[in-house]
Design a protein around this motif. Structure first.
Motif, PDB file in Angstrom:
ATOM      1  N   ILE A  59      -7.825  -5.964 -44.717  1.00  0.00           N
ATOM      2  CA  ILE A  59      -6.640  -6.322 -43.932  1.00  0.00           C
ATOM      3  C   ILE A  59      -5.490  -5.462 -44.434  1.00  0.00           C
ATOM      4  CG2 ILE A  59      -5.090  -8.170 -43.179  1.00  0.00           C
ATOM      5  CD1 ILE A  59      -7.304 -10.171 -43.779  1.00  0.00           C
ATOM      6  N   ARG A  60      -4.961  -4.629 -43.544  1.00  0.00           N
ATOM      7  CA  ARG A  60      -3.901  -3.701 -43.941  1.00  0.00           C
ATOM      8  C   ARG A  60      -2.546  -4.425 -43.958  1.00  0.00           C
ATOM      9  NH1 ARG A  60      -4.835   2.062 -41.104  1.00  0.00           N
ATOM     10  NH2 ARG A  60      -3.270   2.565 -42.685  1.00  0.00           N
ATOM     11  N   PRO A  61      -1.520  -3.806 -44.570  1.00  0.00           N
ATOM     12  CA  PRO A  61      -0.238  -4.516 -44.741  1.00  0.00           C
ATOM     13  C   PRO A  61       0.326  -5.141 -43.450  1.00  0.00           C
ATOM     14  CG  PRO A  61      -0.212  -2.518 -46.033  1.00  0.00           C
ATOM     15  CD  PRO A  61      -1.507  -2.506 -45.260  1.00  0.00           C
ATOM     16  N   TYR A  62       0.225  -4.428 -42.338  1.00  0.00           N
ATOM     17  CA  TYR A  62       0.797  -4.974 -41.094  1.00  0.00           C
ATOM     18  C   TYR A  62       0.014  -6.207 -40.633  1.00  0.00           C
ATOM     19  CZ  TYR A  62       3.141  -4.857 -36.539  1.00  0.00           C
ATOM     20  OH  TYR A  62       3.889  -5.166 -35.431  1.00  0.00           O
ATOM     21  N   GLY A  63      -1.313  -6.162 -40.754  1.00  0.00           N
ATOM     22  CA  GLY A  63      -2.151  -7.311 -40.420  1.00  0.00           C
ATOM     23  C   GLY A  63      -1.915  -8.460 -41.378  1.00  0.00           C
ATOM     24  N   PHE A  64      -1.761  -8.127 -42.651  1.00  0.00           N
ATOM     25  CA  PHE A  64      -1.546  -9.186 -43.641  1.00  0.00           C
ATOM     26  C   PHE A  64      -0.183  -9.846 -43.461  1.00  0.00           C
ATOM     27  CE2 PHE A  64      -1.209 -11.273 -47.761  1.00  0.00           C
ATOM     28  CZ  PHE A  64      -2.470 -11.846 -47.840  1.00  0.00           C
ATOM     29  N   ALA A  65       0.804  -9.044 -43.037  1.00  0.00           N
ATOM     30  CA  ALA A  65       2.139  -9.618 -42.797  1.00  0.00           C
ATOM     31  C   ALA A  65       2.072 -10.654 -41.669  1.00  0.00           C
ATOM     32  CB  ALA A  65       3.134  -8.516 -42.454  1.00  0.00           C
ATOM     33  N   ILE A  66       1.238 -10.390 -40.649  1.00  0.00           N
ATOM     34  CA  ILE A  66       1.056 -11.370 -39.565  1.00  0.00           C
ATOM     35  C   ILE A  66       0.419 -12.634 -40.142  1.00  0.00           C
ATOM     36  CG2 ILE A  66      -0.145 -11.860 -37.380  1.00  0.00           C
ATOM     37  CD1 ILE A  66       0.035  -8.855 -36.743  1.00  0.00           C
ATOM     38  N   TRP A  67      -0.617 -12.441 -40.972  1.00  0.00           N
ATOM     39  CA  TRP A  67      -1.286 -13.588 -41.597  1.00  0.00           C
ATOM     40  C   TRP A  67      -0.295 -14.411 -42.426  1.00  0.00           C
ATOM     41  CZ3 TRP A  67      -4.689 -17.028 -41.127  1.00  0.00           C
ATOM     42  CH2 TRP A  67      -5.175 -17.764 -42.206  1.00  0.00           C
ATOM     43  N   GLU A  68       0.565 -13.733 -43.183  1.00  0.00           N
ATOM     44  CA  GLU A  68       1.531 -14.458 -44.017  1.00  0.00           C
ATOM     45  C   GLU A  68       2.482 -15.309 -43.162  1.00  0.00           C
ATOM     46  OE1 GLU A  68       2.202 -12.046 -48.141  1.00  0.00           O
ATOM     47  OE2 GLU A  68       3.040 -11.127 -46.346  1.00  0.00           O
ATOM     48  N   LEU A  69       2.849 -14.797 -41.991  1.00  0.00           N
ATOM     49  CA  LEU A  69       3.756 -15.556 -41.118  1.00  0.00           C
ATOM     50  C   LEU A  69       3.038 -16.772 -40.518  1.00  0.00           C
ATOM     51  CD1 LEU A  69       5.525 -12.496 -39.512  1.00  0.00           C
ATOM     52  CD2 LEU A  69       6.678 -14.296 -40.820  1.00  0.00           C
ATOM     53  N   ILE A  70       1.771 -16.583 -40.126  1.00  0.00           N
ATOM     54  CA  ILE A  70       0.987 -17.708 -39.613  1.00  0.00           C
ATOM     55  C   ILE A  70       0.816 -18.749 -40.726  1.00  0.00           C
ATOM     56  CG2 ILE A  70      -1.286 -18.436 -38.758  1.00  0.00           C
ATOM     57  CD1 ILE A  70      -1.600 -15.647 -37.489  1.00  0.00           C
ATOM     58  N   GLN A  71       0.452 -18.225 -41.898  1.00  0.00           N
ATOM     59  CA  GLN A  71       0.207 -19.087 -43.043  1.00  0.00           C
ATOM     60  C   GLN A  71       1.441 -19.913 -43.414  1.00  0.00           C
ATOM     61  OE1 GLN A  71      -0.395 -16.932 -46.713  1.00  0.00           O
ATOM     62  NE2 GLN A  71      -2.007 -18.340 -47.365  1.00  0.00           N
ATOM     63  N   SER A  72       2.605 -19.267 -43.418  1.00  0.00           N
ATOM     64  CA  SER A  72       3.783 -20.011 -43.866  1.00  0.00           C
ATOM     65  C   SER A  72       4.183 -21.064 -42.822  1.00  0.00           C
ATOM     66  CB  SER A  72       4.932 -19.074 -44.236  1.00  0.00           C
ATOM     67  OG  SER A  72       5.722 -18.781 -43.133  1.00  0.00           O
ATOM     68  N   ALA A  73       3.989 -20.749 -41.524  1.00  0.00           N
ATOM     69  CA  ALA A  73       4.285 -21.758 -40.489  1.00  0.00           C
ATOM     70  C   ALA A  73       3.347 -22.962 -40.630  1.00  0.00           C
ATOM     71  CB  ALA A  73       4.137 -21.139 -39.100  1.00  0.00           C
ATOM     72  N   LEU A  74       2.054 -22.680 -40.821  1.00  0.00           N
ATOM     73  CA  LEU A  74       1.079 -23.778 -40.919  1.00  0.00           C
ATOM     74  C   LEU A  74       1.227 -24.543 -42.233  1.00  0.00           C
ATOM     75  CD1 LEU A  74      -1.313 -25.380 -39.870  1.00  0.00           C
ATOM     76  CD2 LEU A  74      -2.839 -23.598 -40.725  1.00  0.00           C
ATOM     77  N   ASP A  75       1.478 -23.814 -43.314  1.00  0.00           N
ATOM     78  CA  ASP A  75       1.620 -24.472 -44.616  1.00  0.00           C
ATOM     79  C   ASP A  75       2.734 -25.517 -44.582  1.00  0.00           C
ATOM     80  OD1 ASP A  75       0.605 -24.387 -47.429  1.00  0.00           O
ATOM     81  OD2 ASP A  75       2.728 -24.033 -47.850  1.00  0.00           O
ATOM     82  N   LYS A  76       3.813 -25.161 -43.892  1.00  0.00           N
ATOM     83  CA  LYS A  76       4.940 -26.079 -43.757  1.00  0.00           C
ATOM     84  C   LYS A  76       4.489 -27.351 -43.016  1.00  0.00           C
ATOM     85  CE  LYS A  76       9.739 -25.844 -42.234  1.00  0.00           C
ATOM     86  NZ  LYS A  76       9.924 -26.092 -40.807  1.00  0.00           N
ATOM     87  N   MET A  77       3.718 -27.151 -41.933  1.00  0.00           N
ATOM     88  CA  MET A  77       3.260 -28.298 -41.142  1.00  0.00           C
ATOM     89  C   MET A  77       2.277 -29.162 -41.935  1.00  0.00           C
ATOM     90  SD  MET A  77       2.670 -26.037 -37.707  1.00  0.00           S
ATOM     91  CE  MET A  77       2.392 -27.168 -36.383  1.00  0.00           C
ATOM     92  N   ILE A  78       1.447 -28.513 -42.737  1.00  0.00           N
ATOM     93  CA  ILE A  78       0.465 -29.259 -43.546  1.00  0.00           C
ATOM     94  C   ILE A  78       1.185 -30.111 -44.597  1.00  0.00           C
ATOM     95  CG2 ILE A  78      -1.311 -28.952 -45.331  1.00  0.00           C
ATOM     96  CD1 ILE A  78      -2.399 -26.594 -43.667  1.00  0.00           C
ATOM     97  N   LYS A  79       2.234 -29.541 -45.180  1.00  0.00           N
ATOM     98  CA  LYS A  79       2.987 -30.294 -46.192  1.00  0.00           C
ATOM     99  C   LYS A  79       3.806 -31.409 -45.543  1.00  0.00           C
ATOM    100  CE  LYS A  79       2.922 -26.685 -49.632  1.00  0.00           C
ATOM    101  NZ  LYS A  79       3.460 -25.346 -49.933  1.00  0.00           N
ATOM    102  N   GLU A  80       4.355 -31.123 -44.360  1.00  0.00           N
ATOM    103  CA  GLU A  80       5.144 -32.150 -43.663  1.00  0.00           C
ATOM    104  C   GLU A  80       4.296 -33.360 -43.271  1.00  0.00           C
ATOM    105  OE1 GLU A  80       8.630 -29.320 -41.690  1.00  0.00           O
ATOM    106  OE2 GLU A  80       6.976 -30.008 -40.428  1.00  0.00           O
TER     107      GLU A  80
END
Ligand SMILES: [Zn+2]
Length: 482
Positions: free
Chosen positions: A39-60
């Motif tokens: 996963i190259r940096p641009y692809g990983f940056a997309i993953w990080e944005l998905i991850q942070s949105a979902l992580d917030k929902m999982i914690k909430e």
């Protein structure tokens, strides 16, 4: 876009688009290990944005993150018969390490129910310890012979939620709640409409009582399972002896759930939002939301234009993920293509005349529409509004595609004809697994789910199983799937 060398000669059209965009937008690259991708940096940056949105929902929703080992003793996996049967063919096993044969083989986790349940049996003693709500962000390994970037790879990234409850009702509510969290993520963040429902027995997670899923319709007419949530009942609790003392002092087995989504969601974004120019990213997960491209010919115009670009960037960078593409070695035309392939939602072009008129030109990636002479005064508010509109429009486009490609079928003949052009077919099914298998053998299509709500109008009518013609009240969704 230029042709790209692919590993597989027989990629179907949809898959070749997936490979092409993954490579050209620099999301991923092939790895020296077959079945795996980098996963190259641009692809990983997309993953990080998905991850942070979902992580917030999982914690909430009350869950905490933890981390469990990559290796699972082979004996753990063997404890649950269905589970081992489901996963054994895809498992990678370590037999040799530290310079010698291992006494007990170690499985590289294909999923972590067994090791987490082992730990749960130590941590859960009383009703006071419940519910136990754990999530893990991790990589897992399920052996694949063919690589389809992000959609199917031997190693992938995901989160897996694992929870234990005092009652079956609570576990059932949890499994359904997390499916709705996934649906919200998919529709509101990824701009992908999904159908939520329950899997048939054939498609159920190995060891689960029931499996719920969200399914998205990709642009090539295939369905993608984008997330699943399982009510595990007491199956794993009995195998791993997870008991708690209830309020009456009696020992009871816990009820459990597990649920997961993976880096496959990046594949879903690619396969839902693209055109012949490349990717179209929803602003919420775009690593670059706005790119500014300076346009000048003469050297005398250069500093005038660049200064304006920098001024704009400074004014917008607190509200947007910005990029000023001031690379000297590339022409504006090259830059336009470059950022279009990468799916950047908004491009701002600025030339010398724009600077003197205090305006900019804006290009929307969702519609490829050019908006000329947009005043610099009030630009921030304009862009905030435009960004929201692009997010909504991408969802609307995908929703229209889903509606247009969902049809009702009455019998097998109609089914066999209509499945050729892909999309969702809805029809009645008698709940007999052999009827499902007949269709799968003939057409490769499967029952994706028994939907909670159908995307097409339907009264609560009765019908006849499209295979055996038996009376049925159950309308299900069929499609070819990834
Ligand atoms: Zn039937």
């Amino acid at each position: 876009m230029p042709q790209v060398e692919t590993e597989d000669k027989d990629l179907e059209k949809g898959e070749s688009i997936l490979v092409k965009i993954s490579q050209e937008a620099e999301l991923s690259d092939y790895s020296p290990v077959k079945g795996c991708i980098v996963i190259r940096p641009y692809g990983f940056a997309i993953w990080e944005l998905i991850q942070s949105a979902l992580d917030k929902m999982i914690k909430e929703t009350g869950h905490e993150n933890a981390y469990f080992p990559l290796f699972i003793p082979e004996s753990f996996l063997k404890k649950e018969a269905e589970h081992v049967k489901g996963f054994a063919p895809q498992c990678a096993v370590v037999t040799f390490a530290g310079g010698k044969e291992l006494e007990e083989k170690l499985v590289v986790r294909p999923t972590s129910e067994t090791i987490i349940n082992h730990m749960f049996s130590k941590w859960i003693k009383s009703y006071r310890d419940l519910p136990l709500l754990i999530n893990q962000w991790a990589n897992v390994v399920r052996w694949e012979m063919r690589t389809r970037p992000f959609l199917r790879t031997t190693e992938f990234l995901w989160q897996e939620g694992h929870t234990a409850h005092a009652t079956n009702n609570e576990a059932e509510a949890e499994a359904r709640k997390m499916l709705q969290v996934y649906k919200t993520l998919s529709e509101e963040v990824l701009a992908i409409p999904v159908i939520d429902g329950i899997k048939t027995e054939n498609q159920r997670f190995p060891g689960a009582e029931s499996t719920y899923c969200i399914e998205g319709l990709m642009k090539d007419g295939k369905s993608l399972q984008m997330g699943t949530s399982h009510n595990l009942g007491q199956n794993f609790a009995k195998v791993f002896d997870i008991k708690f003392q209830d309020t009456n002092g009696e020992l009871q087995y816990v009820y459990e759930t597990s649920w997961g989504v993976s880096s496959r969601l990046i594949g879903a974004v690619i396969m839902t939002h693209h055109d012949e120019k490349g990717l179209k990213l929803p602003p919420k997960i775009a690593p670059v939301q706005i790119v500014i491209v300076p346009i000048y010919k003469e050297d005398s115009e250069r500093s005038l234009v660049l200064n304006k670009c920098k001024e704009l960037q400074n004014g917008l960078k607190d509200d947007f993920r910005m990029k000023l593409d001031d690379r000297e070695q590339f022409t504006p035309g090259f830059k336009f293509n470059f950022w279009e392939i990468k799916g950047v939602p908004i491009r701002i072009n600025i030339g010398p005349r724009d600077v003197s008129n205090e305006v900019v030109e804006i290009v929307r990636r969702d519609t490829n529409e050019k908006l000329k002479n947009i005043p610099i005064e009030g630009l921030k508010q304009y862009l905030i509004k435009l960004s929201t509109e692009i997010q909504a429009n991408l969802f609307r486009q995908a929703k229209e595609f889903q509606a247009k490609n969902t049809v009702n079928v009455k019998d097998e003949k109609e089914f066999t004809e209509k499945i050729k052009s892909g999309g969702y077919l809805t029809g009645f099914w008698c709940e007999n697994l052999s009827c499902e298998e007949v269709l799968q053998k003939k057409t490769k299509a499967t029952i994706r789910c028994i939907p909670f709500n159908l995307p097409v109008d339907q009264s609560k009518e009765e019908g006849y199983c499209i295979v055996c013609n038996k009376k049925s009240k159950l309308r299900v969704i069929f499609a070819k799937a990834y």
